[in-house]
Write an enzyme that holds these catalytic residues in place. Structure first.
Site, short mmCIF file in Angstrom:
data_model
loop_
_atom_site.label_atom_id
_atom_site.label_comp_id
_atom_site.label_asym_id
_atom_site.label_seq_id
_atom_site.Cartn_x
_atom_site.Cartn_y
_atom_site.Cartn_z
N SER A 35 0.81 -1.21 0.00
CA SER A 35 0.00 0.00 0.00
C SER A 35 0.85 1.27 0.00
O SER A 35 0.42 2.30 -0.53
CB SER A 35 -0.93 0.00 1.22
OG SER A 35 -0.18 -0.10 2.41
N ASP A 90 10.43 0.07 -2.50
CA ASP A 90 9.58 -1.02 -2.00
C ASP A 90 9.25 -0.79 -0.52
O ASP A 90 9.97 -0.06 0.18
CB ASP A 90 10.34 -2.36 -2.17
CG ASP A 90 9.39 -3.53 -2.35
OD1 ASP A 90 8.20 -3.41 -2.01
OD2 ASP A 90 9.85 -4.60 -2.83
N GLY A 91 8.19 -1.41 -0.06
CA GLY A 91 7.80 -1.32 1.34
C GLY A 91 8.46 -2.42 2.17
O GLY A 91 9.28 -3.19 1.67
N GLU A 112 10.24 -9.55 -5.20
CA GLU A 112 10.77 -8.32 -4.61
C GLU A 112 12.27 -8.48 -4.34
O GLU A 112 13.06 -7.57 -4.60
CB GLU A 112 10.05 -8.00 -3.30
CG GLU A 112 8.61 -7.56 -3.51
CD GLU A 112 7.83 -7.38 -2.21
OE1 GLU A 112 6.97 -6.50 -2.17
OE2 GLU A 112 8.09 -8.11 -1.24
C1 5RP Z 1 4.77 -7.35 -0.04
C2 5RP Z 1 5.63 -6.58 0.87
C3 5RP Z 1 5.20 -5.18 1.20
O1 5RP Z 1 6.18 -4.30 0.72
C4 5RP Z 1 5.04 -5.06 2.68
O2 5RP Z 1 4.06 -6.00 3.10
C5 5RP Z 1 4.62 -3.65 3.11
O3 5RP Z 1 3.35 -3.34 2.62
P1 5RP Z 1 2.56 -2.04 3.09
O4 5RP Z 1 3.29 -0.86 2.52
O5 5RP Z 1 1.18 -2.22 2.51
O6 5RP Z 1 2.54 -2.03 4.59
O7 5RP Z 1 6.66 -7.02 1.34
O8 5RP Z 1 5.19 -8.67 -0.18
#
Ligand code: 5RP
Length: 236
Positions: A35, A90-91, A112
């Site tokens: 997100s 990336d998150g 990722e």
């Molecule tokens: C997906 C991930 C996301 O980057 C992680 O879950 C963070 O997501 P968010 O920004 O919605 O908290 O690793 O596999």
């Protein structure tokens, strides 16, 4: 009456924007999942649309990233067609003081890790709630497993001291199936003292495709916080 803007949403938007503002014209960009990264993808699209950013190619880390990139007009490429990734955004689900991560909350950690590791610069976008002293303290560790090996892999993880649970779908009966057609096991470890060692040990179990420990990969962490109702962004 003006509609109230959710401060958490605003903060995620701002941290995504801050990461996207570091992307320069003529670069190849790894597009993360989740997100927070979704706002970075949106912001990249806005910059392309306004003409501020030119000659960008994106490498998506998931179906989600691919769909968003198409929606916001970011041209896409594949790893077969390029010889480098300049920057990836990336998150993360947890970030420790050494910038090591747990990822995989969106079951996308395998792609990722490929894209983020290849990037010359890897920028992580998180809210301050993701910061931990030790990995594994708030979030279970995701492990992607080839379906036929799910039972022996779960047994092997138990022998390592982990408590594995098969991730189940929401609005989908049965287990979560990844973009590669595999399953995900979320593992509780009492403590993760050696993230680099555990990353290797888990990946050595036959049937494990990839786990969500990202060790020594991150260059920059951008942290969003809400202070006095306003979003504040800082760099770790
Ligand atoms: C997906 C991930 C996301 O980057 C992680 O879950 C963070 O997501 P968010 O920004 O919605 O908290 O690793 O596999």
């Amino acid at each position: 009456m003006t509609a109230e803007i959710d401060p958490v949403k605003l903060m995620k938007q701002e941290v995504g924007k801050a990461a996207a503002s570091r992307v320069q014209s003529g670069t190849i960009v790894g597009l993360g999942t989740g997100s927070t990264t979704a706002y970075a993808i949106q912001s990249l699209g806005d910059r392309i649309k306004s003409g501020e950013l030119k000659d960008i190619k994106g490498v998506p880390t998931s179906f989600q990233a691919e769909v968003l990139a198409k929606q916001y007009g970011i041209p896409l490429t594949t790893l077969d067609a390029i010889d480098r990734i300049d920057i990836a955004i990336d998150g993360a689900d947890e970030v420790d003081p050494h910038k090591n991560l747990i990822k995989g909350g969106g079951a996308a950690h395998t792609r990722e890790k490929i894209v983020d590791t290849l990037a010359e610069q890897f920028i992580v976008v998180v809210d301050s709630g993701k910061l931990v002293e030790k990995l594994g303290s708030t979030f279970l560790l995701p492990v992607e497993v080839i379906p036929m090996a799910i039972t022996p892999v779960m047994r092997a993880i138990e022998k390592l001291g982990g408590k594995p649970e098969l991730r189940m779908g929401i609005k989908k009966a049965g287990p979560v199936i990844t973009d590669q057609g595999n399953m995900v096991v979320d593992v509780k470890f009492d403590t993760i003292d050696d993230p680099a060692g555990l990353e290797k040990t888990l990946n050595n179990i036959p049937g494990v495709l990839e786990n969500g420990l990202f060790v020594g990969v991150t260059d920059v962490v951008l942290i969003g916080e809400v202070k006095d109702g306003k979003p504040v962004i800082r760099e770790m």
